[in-house]
Design an enzyme around this catalytic site. Structure first.
Site, PDB file in Angstrom:
ATOM      1  N   GLU A  11       0.088  -0.911   5.954  1.00 39.28           N
ATOM      2  CA  GLU A  11       1.158  -0.305   6.742  1.00 39.28           C
ATOM      3  C   GLU A  11       0.978   1.197   6.829  1.00 39.28           C
ATOM      4  O   GLU A  11       1.239   1.805   7.863  1.00 39.28           O
ATOM      5  CB  GLU A  11       2.523  -0.628   6.128  1.00 39.28           C
ATOM      6  N   ASP A  26       0.832  -1.202   0.000  1.00 41.36           N
ATOM      7  CA  ASP A  26       0.000   0.000   0.000  1.00 41.36           C
ATOM      8  C   ASP A  26       0.865   1.250   0.000  1.00 41.36           C
ATOM      9  O   ASP A  26       2.008   1.242   0.467  1.00 41.36           O
ATOM     10  CB  ASP A  26      -0.965   0.010   1.185  1.00 41.36           C
TER      11      ASP A  26
END
Length: 383
Positions: free
Chosen positions: A141, A75
């Site tokens: 994250e 991400d």
């Protein structure tokens, strides 16, 4: 723009990943691409989806011997105003200066590509290597980080999985590739403090209790407090107030309460309980009516000189000619979750000068060097 046929395997994969707009917690099939590559060279694949978060765990090798894990995230943070970018943020363009441009180039799709290509080469060169090569990859994250690495680690612990060493691909370098590696991180402890007073008219202060006036001396003392000395690996613990709110917006009303948000970045010289007790003592000393909600984002962790740090440092020296500098500065990373398994953790990745910024970019050639550093580390530890 360099023609695709001229790109190295690492850069081809990095560009493919960058072109997938995986804004947290969306993965946009980045992990599918990685798993396809790893599966083709014999990795055992285990996708793990928790809530809206994609993760996977992959291993190659036997249970006998140590485990070296590559960890990272697919991400990325939002692009911000697209019109401010020189190039489309998900175009993955290599410009005339040899810079790979795009959201995630540094943080951290470049590292992911280097990890995959290094591991492909290693298991082909050393099919009977000792121990295991592992991957722990998440799409959570940059967001809340509740259903990503943290959740996978909890599952691995429940299965009594072993994880000796971990390289997290966070962009650790500051000016030149490999000049800095992170061998630990400070803990992060946040709080929302509420101080209660009594609302009233500013012309009749004796009938009110102004929480701003009451809290100001206590907040000043907290800000001036010397929490610890730090140590050889960590700077002293820091305290920062990030938000302060009170009042109705009217100029003639004494507010009824005050809220303050603050954060500790703390070293291994302090504990969560110790910091909480000292804050409470200062607030009570000033006779405040208060309540507080604490939020622990992560405990401090440290990898002291040893097998992993030695292997990484030697590989950086062999590939770049540089002596690396271990550091514990900066914010938190998913390394904090992995370290709870008793794992030696080191963060090593590209230059971090443009992470989370408009026009995120890194030197494209650095990714081939990073691939070689990862490969040589694998050889030193598992060949």
């Amino acid at each position: 723009m360099t023609a695709p046929a001229e790109l190295s395997p690492t850069l081809q994969l990095a560009c493919d990943l960058i072109r997938r707009p995986s804004v947290t917690p969306v993965d946009a099939d980045c992990q599918t691409q990685m798993m396809n590559r790893l599966g083709a060279v014999g990795f055992q694949l285990e996708p793990m989806r928790f809530e809206d978060v994609d993760n996977f765990w992959a291993t190659h090798g036997t249970q006998d011997g140590p485990v070296l894990c590559f960890a990272g995230h697919t991400d990325v943070v939002p692009t911000g105003p697209v019109q401010q970018w020189q190039h489309e943020p998900f175009e993955a363009l290599i410009d005339a200066d040899g810079m790979l441009c795009g959201r995630g180039a540094a943080d951290m799709k470049g590292s992911l590509a280097s990890m995959v290509v290094a591991s492909e080469r290693f298991v082909q060169d050393y099919p009977n290597h000792r121990g295991k090569v592992a991957f722990l990859i998440t799409s959570d994250e940059e967001g809340p980080a509740h259903h990503g690495t943290k959740a996978v680690v909890e599952l691995l612990k429940a299965r009594n999985e072993r994880l000796d060493w971990c390289i997290v691909g966070e962009p650790s370098s500051t000016t030149l590739l490999g000049d800095v590696v992170k061998n630990g991180r400070r803990g992060s402890l946040g709080a929302k403090l509420t101080v209660r007073g009594k609302q009233g008219h500013v012309a009749y202060p004796h009938l009110a209790r102004n929480p701003i006036h009451l809290a100001a001396p206590a907040l000043a003392e907290l800000a001036a407090e010397h929490w610890d000395e730090g140590n050889a690996f960590f700077p002293p613990t820091s305290f920062q107030i990030s938000n302060l709110n009170s009042g109705t917006g009217a100029t003639n009303v004494v507010p009824g309460d005050l809220t303050a948000l603050f954060n500790f970045r703390f070293s291994t010289e302090s504990t969560v309980e110790g910091l909480q007790e000292r804050v409470a003592a200062i607030l009570d000393k000033h006779q405040l009516e208060w309540s507080i909600d604490w939020a622990l984002s992560g405990l401090p962790f440290l990898t002291e000189p040893g097998e992993l740090l030695d292997a990484v440092s030697s590989s950086i020296k062999a590939v770049t000619g540089r002596e690396t500098q271990p550091s514990t500065s900066g914010g938190t990373s998913d390394g904090r979750f992995i370290a709870t398994m008793g794992t030696q953790v080191v963060e090593l990745g590209p230059v971090n000068a443009t992470i989370h910024q408009v026009d995120e970019r890194i030197l494209a050639s650095d990714l081939d060097l990073l691939t070689e550093i990862y490969y040589q580390t694998l050889v030193r530890l598992l060949a």
